[in-house]
Scaffold this motif. Structure first.
Motif, mmCIF file in Angstrom:
data_model
loop_
_atom_site.group_PDB
_atom_site.id
_atom_site.type_symbol
_atom_site.label_atom_id
_atom_site.label_comp_id
_atom_site.label_asym_id
_atom_site.label_seq_id
_atom_site.Cartn_x
_atom_site.Cartn_y
_atom_site.Cartn_z
ATOM 1 N N THR A 44 0.827 -1.208 0.000
ATOM 2 C CA THR A 44 0.000 0.000 0.000
ATOM 3 C C THR A 44 0.858 1.253 0.000
ATOM 4 O OG1 THR A 44 -1.745 -1.163 1.216
ATOM 5 C CG2 THR A 44 -1.832 1.236 1.207
ATOM 6 N N LEU A 45 1.880 1.273 0.825
ATOM 7 C CA LEU A 45 2.781 2.422 0.886
ATOM 8 C C LEU A 45 3.483 2.612 -0.460
ATOM 9 C CD1 LEU A 45 4.088 4.697 2.473
ATOM 10 C CD2 LEU A 45 5.769 3.048 3.347
ATOM 11 N N THR A 60 11.757 5.389 -6.408
ATOM 12 C CA THR A 60 12.794 4.499 -5.884
ATOM 13 C C THR A 60 12.331 3.823 -4.601
ATOM 14 O OG1 THR A 60 14.544 5.855 -6.856
ATOM 15 C CG2 THR A 60 15.171 4.371 -5.059
ATOM 16 N N GLU A 61 11.768 4.620 -3.697
ATOM 17 C CA GLU A 61 11.301 4.041 -2.429
ATOM 18 C C GLU A 61 10.111 3.111 -2.673
ATOM 19 O OE1 GLU A 61 9.748 5.267 2.059
ATOM 20 O OE2 GLU A 61 10.197 6.859 0.599
ATOM 21 N N ALA A 62 9.243 3.485 -3.612
ATOM 22 C CA ALA A 62 8.098 2.632 -3.925
ATOM 23 C C ALA A 62 8.576 1.251 -4.361
ATOM 24 C CB ALA A 62 7.256 3.274 -5.026
ATOM 25 N N ALA A 63 9.549 1.233 -5.276
ATOM 26 C CA ALA A 63 10.069 -0.040 -5.769
ATOM 27 C C ALA A 63 10.721 -0.847 -4.656
ATOM 28 C CB ALA A 63 11.070 0.210 -6.902
ATOM 29 N N GLN A 64 11.351 -0.157 -3.728
ATOM 30 C CA GLN A 64 11.984 -0.855 -2.609
ATOM 31 C C GLN A 64 10.955 -1.557 -1.731
ATOM 32 O OE1 GLN A 64 14.191 2.377 -0.829
ATOM 33 N NE2 GLN A 64 15.958 2.118 -2.199
ATOM 34 N N TYR A 89 10.370 2.656 -13.295
ATOM 35 C CA TYR A 89 10.027 3.495 -12.157
ATOM 36 C C TYR A 89 10.855 3.077 -10.937
ATOM 37 C CZ TYR A 89 5.826 5.179 -14.603
ATOM 38 O OH TYR A 89 4.957 5.757 -15.491
ATOM 39 N N GLY A 90 11.909 3.812 -10.645
ATOM 40 C CA GLY A 90 12.702 3.560 -9.447
ATOM 41 C C GLY A 90 13.662 2.402 -9.557
ATOM 42 N N VAL A 91 13.625 1.694 -10.662
ATOM 43 C CA VAL A 91 14.523 0.569 -10.914
ATOM 44 C C VAL A 91 14.900 0.600 -12.388
ATOM 45 C CG1 VAL A 91 13.687 -0.969 -9.086
ATOM 46 C CG2 VAL A 91 12.520 -0.915 -11.306
ATOM 47 N N GLU A 92 15.848 -0.249 -12.749
ATOM 48 C CA GLU A 92 16.253 -0.331 -14.153
ATOM 49 C C GLU A 92 15.075 -0.776 -15.015
ATOM 50 O OE1 GLU A 92 19.366 -2.862 -16.985
ATOM 51 O OE2 GLU A 92 19.202 -3.266 -14.825
ATOM 52 N N LYS A 93 14.887 -0.087 -16.133
ATOM 53 C CA LYS A 93 13.831 -0.475 -17.055
ATOM 54 C C LYS A 93 14.268 -1.737 -17.778
ATOM 55 C CE LYS A 93 10.857 1.294 -20.728
ATOM 56 N NZ LYS A 93 10.520 2.461 -21.590
#
Length: 374
Positions: A44-45, A60-64, A89-93
């Protein structure tokens, strides 16, 4: 057949696991729960951080957070992490990495992941090879379990021979199932099939009903098609008021074909009182979006000073844009501009070349015009 889109619905799917946060206090509690290892809170976060709802966007934080949830076996976390890799999004495509995580979720029964994995094989990427048979296979797995997006995509495979034999009846069958659940792509495709008689017996009444369902939900393309059916009296009793109502709705929301059609109505005095200023307004709106017919027509209005101040340079500019898209009327008009020097540096050779192109493409007016350009 209109090309489908899968990605447009993925973000909504990623964020569908929880309601939106209402306050900073709730966000703080969500972070506390996520840090404590609550998988649902982590997903959710991640959704809030990805969308920027209730908190500043942070891909980045979302992907984490998605990765943490995925590592603990959360299929929603796997799906969301795959989406992040697909979009970068926040990680390597990476389509390969996206497919890996979609597959992990799909193998655990996640229907959206099955459909998205099918999409990966359907589209391919720099690091991932297309495989239409596997695309159809995964679409089918999700479709048989009732996923409307996959049902539409599987139907499309049958019309494009992607991993399956050409079979319009099978395509219609799956689109009907998707349409029952309100899938907009299926409703639109069925509307065009019944309107044109593609894969089914032509039935304007059924086409009207499919377009009406979409139009009532605000779909601008369906509103335009519904207006056209009212104007022509196909599938429904002719009703000029309804025709104008729906086409105007579509045009006011920016649909270029509706804007062009409204311009034509004002230009010709069809359904409305003739008004060249209004014609110019709607032609221009459509022309700016790349509609070749509108580009030619606004050029023609500029050339003749109808509803807009005469301006040969603008006329030639818009006719050229349309001509480069293959509009033969624009080719002829542009050729005349060059031959006589209207708004461009005069060049008889260039003028003849443009008119000749239109004539070669079968334009009768161009053939007649060419005889006079000696």
């Amino acid at each position: 057949m209109k090309k489908y889109s899968i990605i447009t619905t993925l973000l909504a799917a990623v964020l569908s696991t929880a309601a939106m946060a209402q306050s900073a206090t709730e966000i703080a509690q969500l972070r506390k729960d996520a840090n404590a290892g609550n998988i649902k809170a982590q997903v959710t976060l991640g959704g809030y951080l990805l969308s920027g709802k209730g908190v500043a966007k942070n891909f980045t934080e979302a992907a984490q957070w998605y990765a943490k949830a995925a590592s603990k076996g959360s299929t929603d976390g796997m799906f969301a992490l795959a989406f992040c890799h697909e979009k970068g999004y926040g990680v390597e495509k990476s389509m390969a990495e996206a497919a890996k995580w979609y597959a992990k979720a799909a193998e655990k029964g996640h229907l959206q992941a099955m459909n998205s994995l099918g999409h990966c094989y359907d589209e391919g990427g720099e690091d991932f090879d297309k495989n239409y048979m596997k695309a159809a296979e995964w679409y089918r797995k999700a479709a048989e379990k009732g996923h409307p997006g996959a049902q539409f995509n599987l139907g499309l495979c049958y019309t494009q021979m992607k991993g399956v034999d050409l079979d319009f009846k099978e395509a219609i069958k799956w689109w009907e199932k998707a349409a029952e659940k309100g899938n907009p792509n299926a409703l639109s495709s069925l509307g065009y099939c019944y309107l044109k008689g593609e894969g089914v017996e032509r039935n304007p009444e059924r086409a009207f009903n499919f377009f009406r369902r979409l139009a009532d939900s605000g779909n601008v393309q369906a509103q335009y098609e519904l207006g056209q059916l009212y104007a022509q009296g196909e599938g429904v009793e002719q009703n000029t008021e309804k025709a104008l109502e729906y086409i105007s709705k579509s045009a006011s929301k920016g649909y270029p074909q509706a804007q062009f059609r409204l311009g034509r109505y004002y230009d010709s005095g069809t359904l409305v009182e003739q008004d060249y200023e209004m014609a110019a307004k709607w032609y221009m709106a459509s022309a700016k979006q790349g509609n070749a017919e509108a580009q030619y027509n606004i050029g023609n209005l500029y050339f003749n000073g109808m509803g807009i101040e005469k301006n040969y340079e603008e006329a030639a500019k818009w006719m050229e844009k349309a001509a480069l898209q293959g509009n033969t009327s624009a080719m002829t008009g542009l050729g005349i501009c060059y031959y006589y020097g209207y708004g461009v540096k005069r060049s008889k050779d260039t003028g003849r070349d443009w008119v000749n192109k239109a004539a070669i493409m079968g334009d009768e007016y161009a053939k007649q015009t060419l005889k006079g350009l000696k």
